[in-house]
Design a protein around this motif. Structure first.
Motif, PDB file in Angstrom:
ATOM      1  N   PRO A   1       5.810   8.471   7.249  1.00 54.94           N
ATOM      2  CA  PRO A   1       6.459   8.199   6.304  1.00 54.94           C
ATOM      3  C   PRO A   1       4.964   8.732   5.335  1.00 54.94           C
ATOM      4  O   PRO A   1       4.186   8.548   5.356  1.00 54.94           O
TER       5      PRO A   1
ATOM      6  N   GLU B   1       9.430   0.443   1.881  1.00 61.73           N
ATOM      7  CA  GLU B   1       9.367   1.822   1.789  1.00 61.73           C
ATOM      8  C   GLU B   1       8.402   2.857   1.094  1.00 61.73           C
ATOM      9  O   GLU B   1       8.355   3.817   1.576  1.00 61.73           O
TER      10      GLU B   1
ATOM     11  N   ARG C   1      11.632  -2.542   5.431  1.00 60.37           N
ATOM     12  CA  ARG C   1      12.598  -1.138   5.918  1.00 60.37           C
ATOM     13  C   ARG C   1      11.470   0.223   6.192  1.00 60.37           C
ATOM     14  O   ARG C   1      11.595   1.159   6.839  1.00 60.37           O
TER      15      ARG C   1
ATOM     16  N   HIS D   1      11.779  -0.108  10.069  1.00 61.18           N
ATOM     17  CA  HIS D   1      11.530   0.389  10.861  1.00 61.18           C
ATOM     18  C   HIS D   1      12.058   2.445  10.544  1.00 61.18           C
ATOM     19  O   HIS D   1      12.243   2.318  11.705  1.00 61.18           O
ATOM     20  N   ARG D   2      11.371   2.795   9.683  1.00 61.18           N
ATOM     21  CA  ARG D   2      11.221   3.675   9.961  1.00 61.18           C
ATOM     22  C   ARG D   2      10.670   3.938  10.937  1.00 61.18           C
ATOM     23  O   ARG D   2      10.322   5.365  11.082  1.00 61.18           O
TER      24      ARG D   2
ATOM     25  N   ARG E   1      11.400   4.755  14.108  1.00 58.74           N
ATOM     26  CA  ARG E   1      13.435   5.813  14.359  1.00 58.74           C
ATOM     27  C   ARG E   1      11.806   6.669  14.209  1.00 58.74           C
ATOM     28  O   ARG E   1      12.640   7.787  15.312  1.00 58.74           O
ATOM     29  N   GLN E   2      10.871   6.897  14.153  1.00 66.87           N
ATOM     30  CA  GLN E   2      10.753   8.380  14.287  1.00 66.87           C
ATOM     31  C   GLN E   2       8.697   8.355  15.439  1.00 66.87           C
ATOM     32  O   GLN E   2       8.691   8.609  15.423  1.00 66.87           O
TER      33      GLN E   2
END
Length: 402
Positions: free
Chosen positions: A14, A271, A302, A305-306, A309-310
């Protein structure tokens, strides 16, 4: 690698961008110790012109005092230098701007507030920061820099965290510290504070702050800062002692948090959390990233979780973290439920302090530490198993803690 065979990469992290990052440009100081005048002139130069401009000048062997004199004569001043406006309400917007400090004022401020100055090549300058992109050229410190001879792991997260997030951060940081890991964080409110408090109670922690050490931010954590130092830990800053916190200082200090650490654990992150910047920087530095999952309806989960996922490692405990970072069987760490072994730690730390980036022979270790050849050899084997040194032709070299 994660258990799914994927690894989070800098490009996937991110907040990642494609701009090239400046490579390590640490100047090579002379082999002889610098006198105090030159040391503080070096720090003053970095403050006056910034790291990017100061690094090539120092690497070329220019005298920092002469450069400062030239700048003063020309009436030049770095546009960003000395601006003392604080970030996030640390000081009123009307706070006066300070000119870059002189070598003399820097030395006086460090004496007044009990602050040590560490330059590249000093014993107190963290070896793990020498190879990162855009390394610091001067560090101000309070506490014991020798604590960073042990494995370090960063625990970071949201300022506006949930009570559950703070509890998880404290549990992970406290257990890591009790096992002999140095817990690194940023002294911010929320997750950072929870991690520091638990680690200082159980072991050792290091805080990297976004202000000068005479004006720690947030001010409400002054007692915690003192506790970190009293418990054998360390507080670090790139900024002169009287520098107030500014918004751009925090992403700058994040590269030091990740650079000091074997890996970064993110506990709750929105985020747009600054902790995601720390995760990206960790990857660019070759460190691993772990994240704690949370509720799918919680906005401060969030970012985690990002990351997951990555490809970040999913962790929920100190054991998970040690396993993810390859430290589960590290011989210099204590087992669960056991206190650390002070004698072993002290002996290994003494040997590790002798090993340099160039080849160090066992004879050299014996001469400096006074250990027998057998004891020195055994300590070097343990340090190699722990990932701190590497055997090469003729002896051993220090390995970065990555």
């Amino acid at each position: 690698m994660t258990e799914h065979g994927r690894r989070l990469t800098p490009a996937a992290a991110p907040g990642a961008d494609r701009r090239p990052r400046r490579r390590s440009t640490l100047p090579h100081f002379p082999g002889r110790p610098l006198n105090q005048t030159t040391r503080f002139a070096t720090a003053a130069l970095v403050s006056a012109v910034g790291r990017a401009a100061a690094a090539p000048l120092l690497a070329a062997g220019r005298d920092p005092a002469d450069i400062l004199s030239g700048l003063a004569s020309a009436g030049r001043r770095s546009p960003a230098a000395g601006a003392d406006t604080a970030a996030d309400g640390a000081a009123p917007a009307s706070a006066a701007r300070r000119p870059p400090p002189s070598p003399e004022s820097l030395a006086a401020d460090c004496r007044r507030f009990g602050i040590d100055l560490h330059l590249p090549g000093d014993d107190g300058f963290p070896a793990s920061l020498t190879g990162i992109p855009d390394p610091p050229l001067a560090l101000y410190a309070r506490g014991d820099p020798r604590c960073l001879l042990r494995p370090a792991i960063a625990v970071v997260g949201a300022r506006r965290c949930t009570a559950a997030g703070a509890e998880v951060a404290a549990a992970i940081a406290g257990e890591l510290a009790s096992r002999g890991v140095v817990v690194v964080s940023g002294l911010a409110r929320g997750i950072d504070t929870a991690a520091h408090r638990a680690a200082a109670a159980a072991g050792v922690t290091v805080a990297v702050v976004g202000s000068g050490l005479a004006r720690p931010y947030p001010a409400g954590n002054g007692r915690l800062l003192a506790r970190i130092i009293e418990s054998g830990g360390l507080v670090l800053s790139e900024y002169p002692p009287l520098t107030g916190a500014r918004k751009h200082h925090f992403p700058e200090r994040n590269r030091l948090i990740s650079g000091l650490s074997r890996g970064v654990v993110v506990v709750e992150a929105g985020e747009r959390s600054g902790s995601l910047i720390t995760a990206r920087l960790a990857l660019e530095q070759g460190r691993d990233v772990c994240a704690v999952p949370g509720s799918v309806v919680n906005p401060v989960s969030r970012g985690c979780h990002r990351l997951l996922r990555q490809g970040a490692a999913l962790v929920a405990s100190a054991d998970d973290v040690l396993e993810a970072l390859g430290l589960a069987d590290c011989p210099v760490l204590a087992s669960p439920g056991q206190g650390p072994a002070p004698e072993l730690q002290a002996g290994l730390a003494a040997v590790l302090a002798v090993v340099e980036d160039r080849v160090t022979t066992i004879d050299r270790v014996v001469d400096v530490t006074g250990l027998s050849a057998a004891a020195a050899g055994a300590a070097l084997v343990e340090l190699e198993l722990g990932g701190f040194v590497r055997q090469v032709a003729g002896g051993y070299i220090r390995r970065p803690l990555v």
